[in-house]
Design an enzyme around this catalytic site. Sequence first.
Site, mmCIF file in Angstrom:
data_model
loop_
_atom_site.group_PDB
_atom_site.id
_atom_site.type_symbol
_atom_site.label_atom_id
_atom_site.label_comp_id
_atom_site.label_asym_id
_atom_site.label_seq_id
_atom_site.Cartn_x
_atom_site.Cartn_y
_atom_site.Cartn_z
ATOM 1 N N ASP A 11 0.850 -1.188 0.000
ATOM 2 C CA ASP A 11 0.000 0.000 0.000
ATOM 3 C C ASP A 11 0.886 1.238 0.000
ATOM 4 O O ASP A 11 1.816 1.349 0.802
ATOM 5 C CB ASP A 11 -0.879 -0.009 1.259
ATOM 6 C CG ASP A 11 -2.095 0.889 1.126
ATOM 7 O OD1 ASP A 11 -2.091 1.735 0.222
ATOM 8 O OD2 ASP A 11 -3.028 0.741 1.927
ATOM 9 N N GLU A 106 -2.775 0.235 -4.355
ATOM 10 C CA GLU A 106 -2.781 -0.977 -3.520
ATOM 11 C C GLU A 106 -2.606 -2.219 -4.383
ATOM 12 O O GLU A 106 -3.233 -2.342 -5.434
ATOM 13 C CB GLU A 106 -4.134 -1.025 -2.810
ATOM 14 C CG GLU A 106 -4.171 -1.809 -1.550
ATOM 15 C CD GLU A 106 -5.548 -1.723 -0.892
ATOM 16 O OE1 GLU A 106 -5.751 -2.463 0.072
ATOM 17 O OE2 GLU A 106 -6.421 -0.950 -1.344
#
Length: 394
Positions: A11, A106
Site C-alpha cells: 500500500d 494498492e
Amino acid sequence: MHLQRHIVHIDLDSFFVSVERKFDSSLIGKPIIIGGSADRGVVASCSYEARKFGVHSAMPTRQAIKLCPHAILIRGTHGRYSEASREVTEIIHNTVPLYQKSSIDEFYIDLTGMDRFYNCYQFASELRQKVIKQTGLPISFGMASGKTVAKMATNQAKPNGQLLIEHGCEKEFLAPLSISKIPGLGESTAKKLYMYGIEKIGDLQKVNIKFLESVFGKAGTFIYNRAHGIDEAEIIPHSDRKSISTEHTFHTNISDKHTLETILVSMTEELASKLRRENKVSSCMAIKIRYANFDTHTQQQKIPLTAAEHILIPGIKNLLGKAWNQHRPIRLIGVRLSDLCTGSYQINLFEDNEERIRLYQAMDNINFRFGDKTVCRAAGMEIGTRNFNPFLKG
C-alpha cells in the site's frame, strides 16, 4: 502436500499526499487535505498530520477544515496520480510472477512457491526499497499466509514500514486488534458484535461458529474465518479486461448532431455505470464513426482515471466534433473506454461535491436493483436501450 502461501499486500502511504509532496517538498511534515472546494467538496486524501485531528477521506471538506483549520487544502491533480500509479505498477509487473492491482495505490502479490529459491520476506523488502528509490514514494507492506492478514499487517506497519506474520502466528497477531480492523466487516455488523461484548478479535476467536451463524447467517462463517486468519482467496492476475465498449448501427444514415450526441450520452452513461459496478476506472476514451460508404474513423484521448460520466460525456462530445466531417451521414457510432484498472469512484472525490457523489451512488443502486437504464440523464432517455446492443471486449 498443501503449499504454504506467501501473500504480500503493498500500500502506498497517503498516496495523493505523497505524490503532491514529490512536486512540492515544502508540504512535507504539514497537515494536508486533498479534496474539493471548502464549501461543498469532499476529502479525497489527507496526510497523517491531518488525521491526528480526526480528518479522514470521504468527509465533507468544510468539516475537515473545522477539525484542522491550519491544514493546507489542495485541489489535486488527476494526471499526476495516474502517472505515479503507472510507475509503481510497472516496477511490480517487471519484478514479480503474479500480482493483483486492487486500487490505484494498492497491490496483492503472490510469492507462493518462490520460497524454494528465495527468502520471500527479503524479496518483498527489496521490492519495497526498489519502489521507494525509483519513485520517491513512501510504501508499506504486510506479508502473511492470506490476503486479509497481509492487508491488516500492512495497516499495522504504516506509515512507511513492513511486517511479516509467520505461518501459524495469525491468531496471535489478530487477537489484540479491534474487530473494526477486519476488512469487509461492516459498521452494523461491528455494532451487533459490540452488543454481545465482542470488541477485540481475541474475543471473537473464543466465540463458537454456530453462534455466529445463528446471528449473522452465512456472514457468520466469513466473520469466524477472518478472526482466525483463514482466507483462501486467490490473487486475481492483473491481466483482466482492458476495455469496455458499445456501438450502434442506424437503420437510416444520420447526419443530425443532436441525435448523435443523444445516443453517445446514453452509451457513455451505460459504460460508466458498468465500470462503477465492476469497481473499475478508465484512462482512455475513444469514439468510432463509420460513414455510409463503410469508411471507418476512430478518435481517442487519454484522460485522468475516472468512471464518472460528468467527465466522460463532455470528452466524448468533443471527440465527435474532432472525428466527424459534418457533411457526411453516419451509419455506425461507437464508444470505447480502455486502459482500465481496478479502483473505485473514490479516486474522483477531490473534484466532486457531496451531492454529485450521492447522485451517482443512488443512480447505481437503482440501476443495479432494477436493471440498466432505469434512471439516467434526460438526454439519455430520448432513445431506448432496445436501439443498440452493447457488447464487451475482453
